[in-house]
Design a protein around this motif. Sequence first.
Motif, PDB file in Angstrom:
ATOM      1  N   HIS A  27      35.979 -29.416  44.414  1.00  0.00           N
ATOM      2  CA  HIS A  27      34.828 -29.254  43.445  1.00  0.00           C
ATOM      3  C   HIS A  27      34.638 -28.368  42.342  1.00  0.00           C
ATOM      4  O   HIS A  27      35.033 -27.108  42.394  1.00  0.00           O
ATOM      5  CB  HIS A  27      33.498 -28.956  44.729  1.00  0.00           C
ATOM      6  N   SER A  28      34.061 -28.883  41.217  1.00  0.00           N
ATOM      7  CA  SER A  28      33.957 -27.904  40.121  1.00  0.00           C
ATOM      8  C   SER A  28      32.730 -26.559  40.427  1.00  0.00           C
ATOM      9  O   SER A  28      33.042 -25.604  39.916  1.00  0.00           O
ATOM     10  CB  SER A  28      33.227 -28.915  38.906  1.00  0.00           C
ATOM     11  N   TYR A  29      31.959 -27.026  41.457  1.00  0.00           N
ATOM     12  CA  TYR A  29      31.050 -26.151  41.507  1.00  0.00           C
ATOM     13  C   TYR A  29      30.870 -25.507  42.999  1.00  0.00           C
ATOM     14  O   TYR A  29      31.809 -25.493  43.391  1.00  0.00           O
ATOM     15  CB  TYR A  29      29.466 -26.945  41.344  1.00  0.00           C
ATOM     16  N   THR A  36      26.984 -31.600  44.448  1.00  0.00           N
ATOM     17  CA  THR A  36      28.335 -31.455  45.199  1.00  0.00           C
ATOM     18  C   THR A  36      28.196 -31.733  46.669  1.00  0.00           C
ATOM     19  O   THR A  36      29.145 -32.164  47.160  1.00  0.00           O
ATOM     20  CB  THR A  36      28.922 -29.925  44.832  1.00  0.00           C
ATOM     21  N   THR A  62      32.210 -23.184  39.122  1.00  0.00           N
ATOM     22  CA  THR A  62      32.170 -22.876  37.664  1.00  0.00           C
ATOM     23  C   THR A  62      30.974 -23.116  37.173  1.00  0.00           C
ATOM     24  O   THR A  62      30.531 -22.858  35.611  1.00  0.00           O
ATOM     25  CB  THR A  62      33.292 -23.918  37.134  1.00  0.00           C
ATOM     26  N   ASP A  66      33.345 -19.700  34.219  1.00  0.00           N
ATOM     27  CA  ASP A  66      34.377 -20.864  33.996  1.00  0.00           C
ATOM     28  C   ASP A  66      35.069 -20.433  32.631  1.00  0.00           C
ATOM     29  O   ASP A  66      35.588 -21.205  32.121  1.00  0.00           O
ATOM     30  CB  ASP A  66      33.480 -22.025  33.686  1.00  0.00           C
ATOM     31  N   VAL A  92      39.259 -34.743  42.835  1.00  0.00           N
ATOM     32  CA  VAL A  92      38.195 -33.621  42.201  1.00  0.00           C
ATOM     33  C   VAL A  92      37.116 -34.262  41.694  1.00  0.00           C
ATOM     34  O   VAL A  92      36.903 -35.280  41.485  1.00  0.00           O
ATOM     35  CB  VAL A  92      39.253 -33.215  40.719  1.00  0.00           C
ATOM     36  N   ASP A  94      33.616 -33.690  39.415  1.00  0.00           N
ATOM     37  CA  ASP A  94      33.004 -33.245  38.120  1.00  0.00           C
ATOM     38  C   ASP A  94      34.006 -32.780  37.056  1.00  0.00           C
ATOM     39  O   ASP A  94      35.310 -32.436  37.457  1.00  0.00           O
ATOM     40  CB  ASP A  94      31.873 -32.434  38.517  1.00  0.00           C
ATOM     41  N   ASN A  95      33.472 -32.615  36.112  1.00  0.00           N
ATOM     42  CA  ASN A  95      34.302 -32.405  34.817  1.00  0.00           C
ATOM     43  C   ASN A  95      35.235 -31.056  34.891  1.00  0.00           C
ATOM     44  O   ASN A  95      36.444 -31.251  34.443  1.00  0.00           O
ATOM     45  CB  ASN A  95      33.455 -32.160  33.407  1.00  0.00           C
ATOM     46  N   ASN A  96      34.800 -30.191  35.206  1.00  0.00           N
ATOM     47  CA  ASN A  96      35.774 -28.722  35.254  1.00  0.00           C
ATOM     48  C   ASN A  96      36.792 -28.746  36.352  1.00  0.00           C
ATOM     49  O   ASN A  96      37.927 -28.513  35.980  1.00  0.00           O
ATOM     50  CB  ASN A  96      34.632 -27.428  35.728  1.00  0.00           C
ATOM     51  N   ALA A  97      36.496 -29.462  37.268  1.00  0.00           N
ATOM     52  CA  ALA A  97      37.767 -29.812  38.328  1.00  0.00           C
ATOM     53  C   ALA A  97      38.632 -30.739  37.689  1.00  0.00           C
ATOM     54  O   ALA A  97      40.020 -30.526  37.766  1.00  0.00           O
ATOM     55  CB  ALA A  97      37.405 -30.138  39.433  1.00  0.00           C
TER      56      ALA A  97
END
Length: 731
Positions: A27-29, A36, A62, A66, A92, A94-97
């Motif tokens: 997860h990105s968050y 999430t 993140t 980040d 994965v 969301d964007n960051n992941a």
Amino acid sequence: MKYFLLFSILFFNYLFADQSKEVLLIHSYHKGYIWTDDISRTIEKNFDSHKNIELTTVYMDTKRIDDSTYLYNLSKLYKQQFEGRKFDLIIVSDNNAFDFMIKYHDYLFKNIPVLFCGINNFDKVLLGENDMYKYMSGLAEEVDIEKNFELISHMHPNLKNLLIINDTSSTGSAIKRDLNPIIEKYQNRFNIEYTDNLEISNLQDKVSNLDKKNSVILFVLLFKDTTGKFFTHKQSFEEVRKVSQVPIYGLWDFYLHSGIVGGLLTSAVAQGETVSKMALEVLNGKKITDIPILEKSPNLYMFNYDELKRFNLDIPDYVENPIIINEPSTIYKEHSKFFIITILIILILSIIVVILRANIIRREKLELELSNRIEFDKVLLDTIPNPIYYKNVEGKFLGCNTSFASLVSSSRNEVIGKTAFDFFPYKVASENTARDKELLLTFCTSTSEFTFYTASNEMKHIILNKAVYKNIDGSVGGIVCIMDDITERIQQKQFLIQQSKLAEMGDMIAAIAHQWNEPLVELSALVQDIQTSYLLKELKDDEVKEFVNDSMVQIKYMSRTLNDFRNFLKPSTKKKLFSISKSLSEINEIIGKQVFYSNIKMNFNYKNENEELLVYGYENEFKQVLLNIINNAKNKIVDKNLPINKKGNININIQRCQNFNTIEIIDDAGSIDEKIINSIFEPYFTTKADGTGLGLYMAKIIIEEKMRGTINAKNDGDNVIFTIKLPHKKA
């Protein structure tokens, strides 16, 4: 042979089907972020029925951090963490992941297929540029901003002001880019204000000042304001909603239950459902390249009935099959529920008949366990060193532990059925009985103190902690009391108070020396005068009488000084009401001249003139506190070595407040170092080479614990102010 081959094929097929599959969800968050959590919960639910799938979930966090260094260190951590594990699939969210996986896929999970979900502004080109087409598939998260603008325009035909609230996170920034062309398209129809750079209180002011009739808010995201303060999705939205008097629309379904009107909402549950179905296909053998990327996000028109009703809003006709939460049930739905409930009741009653026998057996088992538990509780109570008892609403003891029985010099059986009047003095028993009656009415807890003498004539100081207990049927059973014997602690504190007094004796003796200096000079002069008259044979009876009278005045003054000193050393045995001015006068009698001869001016300022201010507490200990603080101030001023023509000052202000009398002792000997000002009341803390560190500690004990007041110190420029607040009536 034929059967053996068939069996082998079936066996190996079964073995292969039962092989464990390992999936890593990144997860990105962070956990607790509802978007999430909804994705994670949906994937877990869909994997639940597949016992051969082992799901491992990690959070990159993140939303809070980040930068590139963090992400690089995170890749090294994952490398070490998953070095010995072989994953069949990576998911994965969301964007960051997604960006992290593109960058570190070969380094961390080479050749392992990856599914993504919740990707804003998805661009297929990114996969081609990084040669990831053969490893990645999934679905994008598309926020349809223009359709939400269209919806708002239809639902508010007279709209004049639209406030858009966003933050500067990666998601917020991506949405801002999509917003710009739409804002240009609609800005001629109504005023549009966009904000992502306000501190939360300023944002609340802006929201609260919006025109109630013709304004609307589009709440995008707010996880961090300009001060760097982080919020959960719920916290930030609630901060805005509680001051808003206009409708609020959103882009995500997780705000729906918090109070947005609604909109064409992006759903985390739908994202989780879709990606988990794709995951099951991959785990069942389907190639990742055979799973097409879904670029169209499954958004739904969703509304909150309560908010629609609150602002008298109607859903436009062009919106087909909207989802409405909190909508009251129709008559048909109510009857359907009644029918279902009726069937369930019949089924439950049928089951009850079947399991009655099992319940009887279970009850017998529980009765045995309860008997064992009662026996255990008895042993547990007897193990506790504190005296404990419990009694019914009539005040009769129902039971106790051995510590209580020992305290009252009786056996446990002798205690049961009796009352407090059988073991404690009448006054103590009466006060506790009255307190118990009040406790049974209020259902509060109670803490009180009392002192009594045991059968062996030993004085005991006891703290009682009481609470009401209820029976299993909800009726009041009685009162449970846990006693705390504080006799030793009180004696120790009294010893420290006396030790602190003895530490003041040096200053006290110096004060007496100053007090006696003047009367001794006077007596010396009187003796010389009478001797001269005698030698010159001019001594008369009147002169002898006058000599005796004048001498007795000085001797009585010196005797009174000794009495004041002796009284100061005596500990106070009980609380009483006493006069502040009388205590200060006696302190002045003891050390006044010493302060004067130290070139210090001591002023007593009574704010309430012609009013006697009383304090409830221990008089001698109170004087000990005043003497300690004044002596400290005097010594500090003396250490400054002021010029002869310049006096130091000690000002004592006395004032009556609503519930307290306040005494301020102010000296101009210079401020206390801010690094230690919060430590001066701690035991054995001192800045003097020969100090004990007990004076101010005992001052705090006396004022706050023994007299239920407060004492503190603060700097005011070069002045130090000690403030004492004491109740002027019995607490």
